[in-house]
Design a protein around this motif. Structure first.
Motif, mmCIF file in Angstrom:
data_model
loop_
_atom_site.group_PDB
_atom_site.id
_atom_site.type_symbol
_atom_site.label_atom_id
_atom_site.label_comp_id
_atom_site.label_asym_id
_atom_site.label_seq_id
_atom_site.Cartn_x
_atom_site.Cartn_y
_atom_site.Cartn_z
ATOM 1 N N MET A 256 4.741 10.463 4.001
ATOM 2 C CA MET A 256 5.328 9.519 3.061
ATOM 3 C C MET A 256 4.293 9.185 1.997
ATOM 4 O O MET A 256 3.116 8.954 2.300
ATOM 5 C CB MET A 256 5.751 8.240 3.776
ATOM 6 N N ALA A 257 4.723 9.188 0.746
ATOM 7 C CA ALA A 257 3.825 8.850 -0.354
ATOM 8 C C ALA A 257 4.666 8.287 -1.492
ATOM 9 O O ALA A 257 5.880 8.082 -1.359
ATOM 10 C CB ALA A 257 3.017 10.072 -0.804
ATOM 11 N N ASN B 234 3.522 -2.230 1.755
ATOM 12 C CA ASN B 234 4.051 -2.129 3.126
ATOM 13 C C ASN B 234 4.153 -0.686 3.621
ATOM 14 O O ASN B 234 5.014 -0.353 4.442
ATOM 15 C CB ASN B 234 5.427 -2.797 3.238
ATOM 16 N N ASP B 235 3.248 0.181 3.166
ATOM 17 C CA ASP B 235 3.403 1.605 3.463
ATOM 18 C C ASP B 235 3.425 1.924 4.954
ATOM 19 O O ASP B 235 4.314 2.641 5.427
ATOM 20 C CB ASP B 235 2.355 2.453 2.738
ATOM 21 N N SER B 236 2.488 1.395 5.716
ATOM 22 C CA SER B 236 2.469 1.734 7.140
ATOM 23 C C SER B 236 3.672 1.138 7.876
ATOM 24 O O SER B 236 4.195 1.730 8.836
ATOM 25 C CB SER B 236 1.164 1.271 7.795
ATOM 26 N N LYS B 237 4.162 -0.016 7.419
ATOM 27 C CA LYS B 237 5.360 -0.613 8.024
ATOM 28 C C LYS B 237 6.591 0.254 7.741
ATOM 29 O O LYS B 237 7.454 0.424 8.601
ATOM 30 C CB LYS B 237 5.576 -2.024 7.486
ATOM 31 N N ILE B 238 6.672 0.775 6.529
ATOM 32 C CA ILE B 238 7.794 1.660 6.188
ATOM 33 C C ILE B 238 7.763 2.900 7.078
ATOM 34 O O ILE B 238 8.790 3.337 7.602
ATOM 35 C CB ILE B 238 7.722 2.069 4.701
ATOM 36 N N GLY C 219 2.804 11.538 8.506
ATOM 37 C CA GLY C 219 1.600 11.015 7.886
ATOM 38 C C GLY C 219 1.928 9.915 6.889
ATOM 39 O O GLY C 219 2.966 9.951 6.220
ATOM 40 N N SER C 220 1.038 8.944 6.785
ATOM 41 C CA SER C 220 1.253 7.838 5.852
ATOM 42 C C SER C 220 -0.084 7.216 5.473
ATOM 43 O O SER C 220 -0.977 7.094 6.320
ATOM 44 C CB SER C 220 2.147 6.761 6.480
ATOM 45 N N PRO C 221 -0.242 6.798 4.221
ATOM 46 C CA PRO C 221 -1.405 5.974 3.898
ATOM 47 C C PRO C 221 -1.197 4.571 4.439
ATOM 48 O O PRO C 221 -0.064 4.148 4.704
ATOM 49 C CB PRO C 221 -1.427 5.984 2.367
ATOM 50 N N SER C 222 -2.280 3.854 4.596
ATOM 51 C CA SER C 222 -2.218 2.459 5.027
ATOM 52 C C SER C 222 -2.994 1.626 4.021
ATOM 53 O O SER C 222 -4.218 1.657 3.993
ATOM 54 C CB SER C 222 -2.815 2.295 6.430
ATOM 55 N N GLY C 223 -2.254 0.919 3.164
ATOM 56 C CA GLY C 223 -2.892 0.096 2.153
ATOM 57 C C GLY C 223 -2.820 0.649 0.749
ATOM 58 O O GLY C 223 -3.318 0.018 -0.185
ATOM 59 N N SER D 2 5.914 10.121 15.802
ATOM 60 C CA SER D 2 4.736 9.267 15.839
ATOM 61 C C SER D 2 4.171 9.186 14.427
ATOM 62 O O SER D 2 4.338 10.105 13.622
ATOM 63 C CB SER D 2 3.678 9.821 16.805
ATOM 64 N N VAL D 3 3.497 8.090 14.125
ATOM 65 C CA VAL D 3 2.964 7.853 12.780
ATOM 66 C C VAL D 3 1.457 7.960 12.799
ATOM 67 O O VAL D 3 0.791 7.398 13.666
ATOM 68 C CB VAL D 3 3.383 6.465 12.260
ATOM 69 N N GLU D 4 0.922 8.712 11.854
ATOM 70 C CA GLU D 4 -0.518 8.764 11.636
ATOM 71 C C GLU D 4 -0.810 8.056 10.315
ATOM 72 O O GLU D 4 -0.725 8.641 9.239
ATOM 73 C CB GLU D 4 -1.017 10.207 11.589
ATOM 74 N N ALA D 5 -1.085 6.746 10.410
ATOM 75 C CA ALA D 5 -1.360 5.931 9.225
ATOM 76 C C ALA D 5 -2.870 5.876 9.006
ATOM 77 O O ALA D 5 -3.617 5.450 9.885
ATOM 78 C CB ALA D 5 -0.790 4.524 9.397
ATOM 79 N N LEU D 6 -3.298 6.274 7.821
ATOM 80 C CA LEU D 6 -4.714 6.456 7.544
ATOM 81 C C LEU D 6 -5.131 5.719 6.279
ATOM 82 O O LEU D 6 -4.299 5.429 5.408
ATOM 83 C CB LEU D 6 -5.021 7.955 7.370
#
Length: 527
Positions: free
Chosen positions: A419-420, A377-381, A369-373, A397-401
């Motif tokens: 990731m946070a 560069n959170d979703s890229k990381i 899981g990852s935030p986007s924004g 797999s990445v779930e960017a939200l």
């Protein structure tokens, strides 16, 4: 680029100086700020999250505030004394709330009493009151706080607790005015430099100057915050003149922004660590289609750490605007140990061997899981992490939200790994250890953001002992021991420390802070 970050850290965290109030006469001008993340709430006690706290610190004042070096300075309390476990605060006289009513000790008692009563807090502010046994109003301008034991961090913790108006924020609910009411502006009355005007979610948040403010008047008549989660969109708005100041422009755009004579770019070393948390509690764990949770095995957690090329993330994803991390606080800051001063080097062969030893020779599947924004560069990381983990057989797999969706899912324990980031508000190791890694006990202010549910009683004991140790040398050693236990256990995986960046019109100056907050009262017109 890493050496540039180190030079900035050495000259930044140690020597940054910022006045407690903006200087110069008030100007008849508005300031429009593009925020990378909209606050989740205006209730200053609902969610300990930087987008929220930077807004609340503009509307409200704490008893003491943290300066640019994260050291406590007088605010609503003009002085204090300590005798054992008893702290006495003398309040600033003649302070008024934005509605004109006087500020007194009763407002402090009401505020601290409300904190544990706020329901459904994702990251509760009880973190900052864990050492407090009792708060009393001695007289209208005197507050007495009794702690459970000697409390060396009381002052810097109180800096995170802005004071509400008892008169305005009282109500029939246990907490007085509810979070929903405060979000509408009902009861949102503080002593800070600005006062609330309106909030249209997703569009804009408007404040205007508080004419009753006790300190130096800020330069701006009104401040308009516009949430813009897309970094390229923030830059476009600045170049078009639609906004005056933006947070975190894309790292790829920095060279051109610095060359633009109409703009000014501020870079400041931060104490925000980006990290990966792993579920070490649930059996099975969501996001891994196995009956057994492999993340509870230290060997698996170490393998995931060894798979990460932190230097590559810093260089290729962050454009050098970061420093690879081996701990949750940069060395040599207080309580950070030399043993984990450097980021671990990637070793895919050892990682694969550890997975095989743990019983996963073919790896397994996981969702990250990852935030986007929310972060730079959170979703890229997250995508880079997924690629690195997949190379050792952990097919990721990445779930960017959107940040609000991500935090809701994270706080509901819907990720096996996520990731946070965490900004170390106290400037010492006790803060991240207490919030991110102590066994979850939110009522005691422990493990309030430990969503991986890591638990180590030995580490907990050391952190608690440090929290009541007034001798700095002894406290530092206790924190170093505690952080070594957590890092040796791969309790979470530090990635890097961000370098914070702001871009603004050339006639504006904002001196960045290591806690990454955008405090508009300190943004000034260039003299």
């Amino acid at each position: 680029m890493a050496s540039r970050w180190l030079r900035l850290l050495a000259g930044g965290v140690v020597t940054l100086a910022m006045a407690l109030g903006a200087t110069g006469p008030a100007a008849a001008r508005d300031l429009v700020v593009a925020l990378k993340t909209e606050p989740s709430s205006l209730d200053p006690q609902y969610h300990a999250l930087t987008p929220n706290t930077q807004i609340s610190q503009t509307l409200f004042d704490p008893l003491v505030r943290a300066d640019s070096k994260l050291q406590p300075q007088p605010a609503l309390a003009e002085s204090w004394t300590v005798d054992g476990n008893v702290w006495t605060f003398k309040l600033r006289p003649d302070v008024k709330f934005s509605d004109g009513t006087p500020f007194t000790s009763e407002d402090v008692v009401f505020t601290y009493d409300r904190i544990p009563k706020v329901p459904n807090s994702p990251s509760p502010f009880t973190l900052y009151l864990g050492s407090v046994a009792k708060t009393e109003a001695v007289d209208p301008l005197t507050v007495r706080i009794t702690t459970k034991a000697p409390a060396p961090l009381l002052l810097i913790n109180l800096a995170q607790l802005p004071i509400l108006s008892k008169q305005a924020a009282s109500g029939p609910a246990p907490e007085g005015k509810t979070t929903t009411q405060l979000n509408s502006g009902d009861g949102l009355v503080g002593t800070g430099p600005y006062k609330f005007v309106s909030w249209k979610r997703g569009a804009e948040l408007v404040f205007e100057r508080n004419e009753h403010y006790w300190g130096d008047k800020p330069d701006w008549d009104r401040v308009i915050y516009r949430p813009m989660s897309n970094a390229a969109g923030r830059v476009a708005a600045l170049l078009a003149g639609d906004v005056d100041l933006i947070e975190d422009p894309p790292t790829d755009d920095l060279p051109n922004l610095k060359k633009n004579e109409d703009l000014y770019v501020e870079e400041t070393p931060s104490v925000r660590v980006m990290y990966v948390a792993m579920d070490q509690h649930a059996e099975p764990t969501p996001g891994i289609p196995l009956d057994k949770n492999p993340l509870k095995d230290k060997r698996v957690r170490e393998a995931l750490s060894l798979a990460i090329n932190r230097d590559a993330i810093v260089d290729r994803v962050m454009g050098g605007v970061a420093k690879a991390a081996g701990n949750v606080l940069p060395y040599p800051m207080f309580g950070s140990s030399k043993e984990h001063a450097e980021a671990p080097k990637a070793d895919t062969d050892k990682a694969k061997a550890l997975l095989k030893e743990a019983g996963y020779p073919d790896g397994f599947t996981i969702t990250l899981g990852s935030p986007s924004g929310r972060y730079v560069n959170d979703s890229k990381i997250a995508q880079a992490l997924a690629s690195m983990w997949s190379r050792i057989g952990v097919k990721t797999s990445v779930e960017a939200l959107a940040p609000s969706v991500f935090f809701k899912k994270r706080d509901s324990y819907e990720f096996s790994a996520y990731m946070a980031g965490w900004s170390v508000t106290s400037g010492e190791m006790s803060n991240p250890l207490t919030s991110l890694l102590m066994t979850r006990n939110p009522d005691a202010g422990e493990g309030t953001t430990n969503r991986g549910r890591y638990s180590n009683p030995e580490m907990d004991k050391l952190v608690r002992e440090a929290a009541s140790t007034m001798d700095d040398d002894k406290r530092a050693k206790l924190l170093q021991q505690a952080s070594n236990i957590a890092m040796d256990d791969f309790a979470l995986l530090p990635l890097h420390f961000e370098l914070s960046v702001w871009a603004m019109k050339n006639d504006i100056r904002y001196q960045g802070r290591p806690d990454q907050t955008t405090l508009v009262q300190y943004a000034t017109l260039k003299k």
